[in-house]
Design a protein around this motif. Structure first.
Motif, PDB file in Angstrom:
ATOM      1  N   GLY A 188      75.865  -0.155 -39.653  1.00  0.00           N
ATOM      2  CA  GLY A 188      74.516   0.399 -39.699  1.00  0.00           C
ATOM      3  C   GLY A 188      74.172   1.215 -38.471  1.00  0.00           C
ATOM      4  O   GLY A 188      73.316   2.086 -38.502  1.00  0.00           O
ATOM      5  N   CYS A 189      74.858   0.951 -37.337  1.00  0.00           N
ATOM      6  CA  CYS A 189      74.608   1.718 -36.108  1.00  0.00           C
ATOM      7  C   CYS A 189      75.247   3.102 -36.169  1.00  0.00           C
ATOM      8  O   CYS A 189      75.067   3.908 -35.269  1.00  0.00           O
ATOM      9  CB  CYS A 189      75.097   0.941 -34.881  1.00  0.00           C
ATOM     10  N   GLY A 190      76.020   3.377 -37.239  1.00  0.00           N
ATOM     11  CA  GLY A 190      76.633   4.695 -37.403  1.00  0.00           C
ATOM     12  C   GLY A 190      78.103   4.754 -37.049  1.00  0.00           C
ATOM     13  O   GLY A 190      78.775   5.730 -37.344  1.00  0.00           O
ATOM     14  N   LEU A 191      78.633   3.722 -36.420  1.00  0.00           N
ATOM     15  CA  LEU A 191      80.039   3.728 -36.021  1.00  0.00           C
ATOM     16  C   LEU A 191      80.938   3.596 -37.239  1.00  0.00           C
ATOM     17  O   LEU A 191      80.697   2.779 -38.124  1.00  0.00           O
ATOM     18  CB  LEU A 191      80.323   2.574 -35.051  1.00  0.00           C
ATOM     19  N   ARG A 192      81.976   4.417 -37.289  1.00  0.00           N
ATOM     20  CA  ARG A 192      83.020   4.319 -38.309  1.00  0.00           C
ATOM     21  C   ARG A 192      84.306   3.994 -37.580  1.00  0.00           C
ATOM     22  O   ARG A 192      84.594   4.561 -36.538  1.00  0.00           O
ATOM     23  CB  ARG A 192      83.160   5.633 -39.060  1.00  0.00           C
ATOM     24  N   PHE A 193      85.083   3.087 -38.152  1.00  0.00           N
ATOM     25  CA  PHE A 193      86.352   2.717 -37.533  1.00  0.00           C
ATOM     26  C   PHE A 193      87.329   2.255 -38.602  1.00  0.00           C
ATOM     27  O   PHE A 193      86.939   1.916 -39.719  1.00  0.00           O
ATOM     28  CB  PHE A 193      86.142   1.625 -36.482  1.00  0.00           C
ATOM     29  N   GLU A 194      88.625   2.292 -38.258  1.00  0.00           N
ATOM     30  CA  GLU A 194      89.670   1.840 -39.159  1.00  0.00           C
ATOM     31  C   GLU A 194      90.192   0.501 -38.668  1.00  0.00           C
ATOM     32  O   GLU A 194      90.193   0.230 -37.469  1.00  0.00           O
ATOM     33  CB  GLU A 194      90.815   2.841 -39.207  1.00  0.00           C
ATOM     34  N   ARG A 195      90.635  -0.309 -39.614  1.00  0.00           N
ATOM     35  CA  ARG A 195      91.156  -1.619 -39.243  1.00  0.00           C
ATOM     36  C   ARG A 195      92.239  -2.009 -40.244  1.00  0.00           C
ATOM     37  O   ARG A 195      92.084  -1.825 -41.446  1.00  0.00           O
ATOM     38  CB  ARG A 195      90.012  -2.626 -39.271  1.00  0.00           C
ATOM     39  N   LEU A 196      93.329  -2.536 -39.754  1.00  0.00           N
ATOM     40  CA  LEU A 196      94.390  -3.094 -40.570  1.00  0.00           C
ATOM     41  C   LEU A 196      93.898  -4.461 -41.045  1.00  0.00           C
ATOM     42  O   LEU A 196      93.679  -5.357 -40.236  1.00  0.00           O
ATOM     43  CB  LEU A 196      95.655  -3.234 -39.712  1.00  0.00           C
ATOM     44  N   THR A 197      93.638  -4.613 -42.343  1.00  0.00           N
ATOM     45  CA  THR A 197      92.975  -5.803 -42.864  1.00  0.00           C
ATOM     46  C   THR A 197      93.622  -6.266 -44.161  1.00  0.00           C
ATOM     47  O   THR A 197      93.946  -5.432 -45.009  1.00  0.00           O
ATOM     48  CB  THR A 197      91.489  -5.479 -43.158  1.00  0.00           C
ATOM     49  N   PRO A 198      93.793  -7.564 -44.346  1.00  0.00           N
ATOM     50  CA  PRO A 198      94.289  -8.055 -45.635  1.00  0.00           C
ATOM     51  C   PRO A 198      93.349  -7.648 -46.769  1.00  0.00           C
ATOM     52  O   PRO A 198      92.137  -7.494 -46.570  1.00  0.00           O
ATOM     53  CB  PRO A 198      94.301  -9.582 -45.470  1.00  0.00           C
TER      54      PRO A 198
END
Length: 140
Positions: A9-19
């Motif tokens: 909601g703060c606007g940050l976009r990020f990628e994550r290696l996730t199951p």
């Protein structure tokens, strides 16, 4: 494990290696809740198909369109039409829809939008102003 793109909601976009079945991780900036957003698709050979340019990534000036180059502008229109269809299906891609007030100078990297606090002080010179319209009381 696949790589997912998340948005907070703060606007940050990020990628994550996730199951595949894991809950969305917390935001690394503010710790808030995040949600998965559609991302580019991996292609055979190592390439990646993207989601197209977002509104704030589109050229904002005449110069940005190579002085209105017809082929370039036509390509931008096609990209924008595809992006709007994608945003209709996935509204989370739309991002911040508030009008952009300033996008050049100090706002080149992060445009100033309606409702954002203005950086710096007032109109740029070093003395203070008061907002009290009452003149000072006469001294005896």
């Amino acid at each position: 494990m696949p790589i997912y793109e998340f948005k907070c909601g703060c606007g940050l976009r990020f990628e994550r290696l996730t199951p595949l079945d894991a809950a969305a991780p917390g935001c690394p900036e503010c710790g808030g809740e995040t949600r998965k957003v559609p991302s580019g698709v991996g292609l055979a050979g190592g390439g990646r198909a993207g989601t197209g340019l977002a509104k704030e990534q589109m050229p904002q000036t005449w110069r940005g369109t190579y002085e209105g180059n017809r082929e370039y502008v036509t390509g931008l229109r096609r990209q924008w039409d595809r992006r709007q269809k994608l945003e209709a299906k996935h509204p989370e891609l739309a991002g911040d829809q508030r009008p952009i007030i300033a996008h050049e100078g100090r706002y080149h990297g992060a445009p100033l939008r309606a409702g954002d606090p203005v950086l710096g002080h007032g109109h740029g010179h070093g003395h203070g102003h008061t907002t009290d319209p009452t003149p000072p009381a006469p001294s005896d």
